[in-house]
Design a protein around this motif. Structure first.
Motif, PDB file in Angstrom:
ATOM      1  N   ARG A 183      20.623 -52.682 -58.186  1.00  0.00           N
ATOM      2  CA  ARG A 183      21.636 -52.010 -57.801  1.00  0.00           C
ATOM      3  C   ARG A 183      21.249 -50.469 -58.231  1.00  0.00           C
ATOM      4  O   ARG A 183      21.123 -50.269 -59.663  1.00  0.00           O
ATOM      5  CB  ARG A 183      22.735 -52.070 -58.277  1.00  0.00           C
ATOM      6  CG  ARG A 183      24.028 -51.351 -58.146  1.00  0.00           C
ATOM      7  CD  ARG A 183      25.411 -51.760 -58.388  1.00  0.00           C
ATOM      8  NE  ARG A 183      25.633 -53.186 -57.860  1.00  0.00           N
ATOM      9  CZ  ARG A 183      25.661 -54.335 -58.299  1.00  0.00           C
ATOM     10  NH1 ARG A 183      25.165 -54.341 -59.691  1.00  0.00           N
ATOM     11  NH2 ARG A 183      26.158 -55.305 -57.680  1.00  0.00           N
ATOM     12  N   GLY A 184      20.995 -49.594 -57.496  1.00  0.00           N
ATOM     13  CA  GLY A 184      20.493 -47.957 -57.920  1.00  0.00           C
ATOM     14  C   GLY A 184      21.790 -47.174 -58.310  1.00  0.00           C
ATOM     15  O   GLY A 184      22.481 -46.664 -57.582  1.00  0.00           O
ATOM     16  N   GLU A 185      21.789 -46.779 -59.777  1.00  0.00           N
ATOM     17  CA  GLU A 185      22.863 -46.221 -60.146  1.00  0.00           C
ATOM     18  C   GLU A 185      22.058 -44.986 -60.801  1.00  0.00           C
ATOM     19  O   GLU A 185      20.994 -44.729 -61.018  1.00  0.00           O
ATOM     20  CB  GLU A 185      23.689 -46.826 -61.124  1.00  0.00           C
ATOM     21  CG  GLU A 185      24.308 -48.154 -60.221  1.00  0.00           C
ATOM     22  CD  GLU A 185      25.515 -48.643 -61.304  1.00  0.00           C
ATOM     23  OE1 GLU A 185      26.265 -48.273 -62.031  1.00  0.00           O
ATOM     24  OE2 GLU A 185      25.828 -49.880 -60.978  1.00  0.00           O
ATOM     25  N   ILE A 186      23.179 -43.909 -61.434  1.00  0.00           N
ATOM     26  CA  ILE A 186      22.832 -42.800 -62.087  1.00  0.00           C
ATOM     27  C   ILE A 186      21.887 -42.909 -63.120  1.00  0.00           C
ATOM     28  O   ILE A 186      20.496 -42.310 -63.330  1.00  0.00           O
ATOM     29  CB  ILE A 186      23.864 -41.920 -62.408  1.00  0.00           C
ATOM     30  CG1 ILE A 186      24.371 -41.215 -61.166  1.00  0.00           C
ATOM     31  CG2 ILE A 186      23.551 -40.844 -63.468  1.00  0.00           C
ATOM     32  CD1 ILE A 186      25.731 -40.506 -61.478  1.00  0.00           C
ATOM     33  N   ASP A 187      21.908 -44.040 -64.074  1.00  0.00           N
ATOM     34  CA  ASP A 187      21.047 -44.123 -65.285  1.00  0.00           C
ATOM     35  C   ASP A 187      19.536 -44.367 -64.626  1.00  0.00           C
ATOM     36  O   ASP A 187      18.624 -43.978 -65.345  1.00  0.00           O
ATOM     37  CB  ASP A 187      21.665 -45.122 -66.115  1.00  0.00           C
ATOM     38  CG  ASP A 187      21.778 -46.364 -65.508  1.00  0.00           C
ATOM     39  OD1 ASP A 187      21.688 -46.541 -64.292  1.00  0.00           O
ATOM     40  OD2 ASP A 187      22.023 -47.697 -66.049  1.00  0.00           O
ATOM     41  N   LEU A 209      14.007 -42.634 -64.417  1.00  0.00           N
ATOM     42  CA  LEU A 209      12.851 -42.196 -63.760  1.00  0.00           C
ATOM     43  C   LEU A 209      12.474 -40.832 -64.078  1.00  0.00           C
ATOM     44  O   LEU A 209      11.102 -40.291 -64.109  1.00  0.00           O
ATOM     45  CB  LEU A 209      13.066 -42.392 -62.133  1.00  0.00           C
ATOM     46  CG  LEU A 209      11.799 -41.907 -61.307  1.00  0.00           C
ATOM     47  CD1 LEU A 209      10.536 -42.581 -61.498  1.00  0.00           C
ATOM     48  CD2 LEU A 209      12.145 -42.383 -59.832  1.00  0.00           C
ATOM     49  N   THR A 210      13.450 -39.740 -63.986  1.00  0.00           N
ATOM     50  CA  THR A 210      13.236 -38.653 -64.486  1.00  0.00           C
ATOM     51  C   THR A 210      12.523 -38.416 -65.869  1.00  0.00           C
ATOM     52  O   THR A 210      11.569 -37.521 -65.888  1.00  0.00           O
ATOM     53  CB  THR A 210      14.601 -37.766 -64.692  1.00  0.00           C
ATOM     54  OG1 THR A 210      15.174 -37.528 -63.340  1.00  0.00           O
ATOM     55  CG2 THR A 210      14.485 -36.354 -64.832  1.00  0.00           C
ATOM     56  N   ARG A 211      12.973 -39.114 -66.774  1.00  0.00           N
ATOM     57  CA  ARG A 211      12.236 -39.170 -68.037  1.00  0.00           C
ATOM     58  C   ARG A 211      10.724 -39.596 -67.743  1.00  0.00           C
ATOM     59  O   ARG A 211       9.606 -38.912 -68.605  1.00  0.00           O
ATOM     60  CB  ARG A 211      12.850 -40.174 -69.129  1.00  0.00           C
ATOM     61  CG  ARG A 211      14.327 -39.439 -69.382  1.00  0.00           C
ATOM     62  CD  ARG A 211      14.749 -40.264 -70.839  1.00  0.00           C
ATOM     63  NE  ARG A 211      15.116 -41.637 -70.562  1.00  0.00           N
ATOM     64  CZ  ARG A 211      16.032 -42.068 -70.048  1.00  0.00           C
ATOM     65  NH1 ARG A 211      17.273 -41.317 -69.660  1.00  0.00           N
ATOM     66  NH2 ARG A 211      16.471 -43.414 -69.776  1.00  0.00           N
ATOM     67  N   TYR A 212      10.474 -40.710 -67.188  1.00  0.00           N
ATOM     68  CA  TYR A 212       9.045 -40.876 -67.001  1.00  0.00           C
ATOM     69  C   TYR A 212       8.404 -39.881 -66.153  1.00  0.00           C
ATOM     70  O   TYR A 212       7.157 -39.493 -66.628  1.00  0.00           O
ATOM     71  CB  TYR A 212       9.075 -42.163 -65.888  1.00  0.00           C
ATOM     72  CG  TYR A 212       9.521 -43.429 -66.451  1.00  0.00           C
ATOM     73  CD1 TYR A 212       9.078 -43.476 -67.931  1.00  0.00           C
ATOM     74  CD2 TYR A 212      10.094 -44.365 -65.830  1.00  0.00           C
ATOM     75  CE1 TYR A 212       9.495 -45.085 -68.419  1.00  0.00           C
ATOM     76  CE2 TYR A 212      10.421 -45.748 -66.474  1.00  0.00           C
ATOM     77  CZ  TYR A 212      10.330 -45.994 -67.677  1.00  0.00           C
ATOM     78  OH  TYR A 212      10.576 -47.056 -68.415  1.00  0.00           O
ATOM     79  N   LEU A 213       8.813 -39.204 -65.124  1.00  0.00           N
ATOM     80  CA  LEU A 213       7.982 -38.007 -64.524  1.00  0.00           C
ATOM     81  C   LEU A 213       7.884 -36.786 -65.317  1.00  0.00           C
ATOM     82  O   LEU A 213       6.773 -36.274 -65.457  1.00  0.00           O
ATOM     83  CB  LEU A 213       8.951 -37.819 -63.211  1.00  0.00           C
ATOM     84  CG  LEU A 213       9.171 -38.582 -62.071  1.00  0.00           C
ATOM     85  CD1 LEU A 213      10.169 -38.203 -61.247  1.00  0.00           C
ATOM     86  CD2 LEU A 213       7.911 -38.928 -61.462  1.00  0.00           C
ATOM     87  N   GLN A 232      26.403 -41.189 -55.652  1.00  0.00           N
ATOM     88  CA  GLN A 232      26.082 -40.442 -56.980  1.00  0.00           C
ATOM     89  C   GLN A 232      24.786 -40.415 -57.207  1.00  0.00           C
ATOM     90  O   GLN A 232      24.045 -39.356 -57.630  1.00  0.00           O
ATOM     91  CB  GLN A 232      26.995 -40.708 -57.854  1.00  0.00           C
ATOM     92  CG  GLN A 232      28.588 -40.568 -57.569  1.00  0.00           C
ATOM     93  CD  GLN A 232      29.058 -41.932 -57.259  1.00  0.00           C
ATOM     94  OE1 GLN A 232      28.360 -42.912 -56.560  1.00  0.00           O
ATOM     95  NE2 GLN A 232      30.360 -42.260 -57.475  1.00  0.00           N
ATOM     96  N   ALA A 233      24.082 -41.609 -57.187  1.00  0.00           N
ATOM     97  CA  ALA A 233      22.562 -41.546 -57.527  1.00  0.00           C
ATOM     98  C   ALA A 233      21.694 -41.052 -56.607  1.00  0.00           C
ATOM     99  O   ALA A 233      20.682 -40.202 -56.848  1.00  0.00           O
ATOM    100  CB  ALA A 233      22.104 -43.064 -57.815  1.00  0.00           C
ATOM    101  N   ARG A 234      22.032 -41.173 -55.083  1.00  0.00           N
ATOM    102  CA  ARG A 234      21.228 -40.477 -54.085  1.00  0.00           C
ATOM    103  C   ARG A 234      21.273 -39.107 -54.220  1.00  0.00           C
ATOM    104  O   ARG A 234      20.400 -38.164 -54.279  1.00  0.00           O
ATOM    105  CB  ARG A 234      21.797 -41.116 -52.812  1.00  0.00           C
ATOM    106  CG  ARG A 234      20.782 -40.631 -51.809  1.00  0.00           C
ATOM    107  CD  ARG A 234      21.442 -41.256 -50.359  1.00  0.00           C
ATOM    108  NE  ARG A 234      21.569 -42.550 -50.573  1.00  0.00           N
ATOM    109  CZ  ARG A 234      20.497 -43.492 -49.954  1.00  0.00           C
ATOM    110  NH1 ARG A 234      19.206 -42.718 -49.825  1.00  0.00           N
ATOM    111  NH2 ARG A 234      20.389 -44.508 -49.965  1.00  0.00           N
ATOM    112  N   VAL A 235      22.551 -38.352 -54.561  1.00  0.00           N
ATOM    113  CA  VAL A 235      22.481 -36.936 -54.745  1.00  0.00           C
ATOM    114  C   VAL A 235      21.869 -36.658 -55.680  1.00  0.00           C
ATOM    115  O   VAL A 235      21.189 -35.492 -55.648  1.00  0.00           O
ATOM    116  CB  VAL A 235      24.236 -36.786 -54.976  1.00  0.00           C
ATOM    117  CG1 VAL A 235      24.417 -35.313 -55.255  1.00  0.00           C
ATOM    118  CG2 VAL A 235      24.887 -36.924 -53.604  1.00  0.00           C
TER     119      VAL A 235
END
Length: 219
Positions: free
Chosen positions: A151-155, A160-164, A188-191
């Protein structure tokens, strides 16, 4: 990790400026050098923060945190209510459930569902803050990091942002793009992902196991 609870105000000076007026807050100083300021809400995100590498200087009730770009986070301490340090040791990382692990395995075996010419570099690509689910190359040869969730949520986007941020410091990999893949992605995660330039993929578990008809879409 150092935990400080204090009445403080916070000023950020960088590409933009921001001010947090005086209030009681939690300040976290992690072993990687990052500093973040938290209120008693917003579980997934601090009020303000400075990502590593950065330096912290303490003087006369003022903390000044400076990153490599010269941006500053200035914390003015009015009253310190608590100050303690704790060695948390090496974290084993998040253990995925069976579905997430199987999704990772299936997608790694069928990179072509993301597009013609996509190829796998490695599953569980190691970094200093944990393994990236899939590291691959797209049809143009660009490096792509994929984070997989049931389930894809904001966390998950934050993870993934930290990995990038870390992967893009490696000149052999940079520039590295991100793809957030899940069976269901919350609006919200998609946005948030779109705002950060991260692509989103909705995974069909049954089709990945089946699988005559490819319906995965990158958008």
């Amino acid at each position: 990790m150092r935990l400080v609870i204090a009445r403080c105000s916070v000023d950020y000076a960088g590409r933009l400026s921001a001010h947090l007026p005086s209030a009681t807050r939690l300040i976290l100083v992690k072993a990687d050098g990052s500093v973040s300021i938290h209120a008693d809400d917003r579980a997934y995100k601090p009020l303000n923060w400075m990502s590593p590498p950065c330096t912290l200087k303490e003087a006369d009730g003022t903390w000044t945190v400076v990153n490599k770009a010269g941006e500053k986070l200035i914390i003015t301490l009015e009253e310190v209510l608590h100050d303690s340090s704790h060695d948390l040791g090496v974290d084993p990382g998040l253990v995925k459930d069976g579905v997430e692990a199987h999704l990772q395995e299936l997608l790694a075996d069928r990179m072509e569902v993301l597009g013609s010419g996509w190829s796998l570099i490695r599953r569980e690509y190691p970094t200093a803050i944990g393994p990236v689910d899939i590291l691959c190359r797209d049809s143009d040869g660009a490096t792509v990091a994929i984070e997989i969730k049931r389930r894809g949520e904001i966390d998950g986007v934050e993870q993934l942002t930290r990995y990038l941020e870390l992967l893009n410091r490696d000149p052999l990999l940079a520039p590295v793009k991100g793809v957030f893949a899940a069976q269901e992605i919350k609006p919200q995660a998609r946005v948030l992902a779109t705002d950060r330039g991260i692509g989103c993929v909705v995974l069909d578990y049954d089709e990945l196991r089946g699988i005559d008809d490819d319906k995965l879409k990158l958008f």
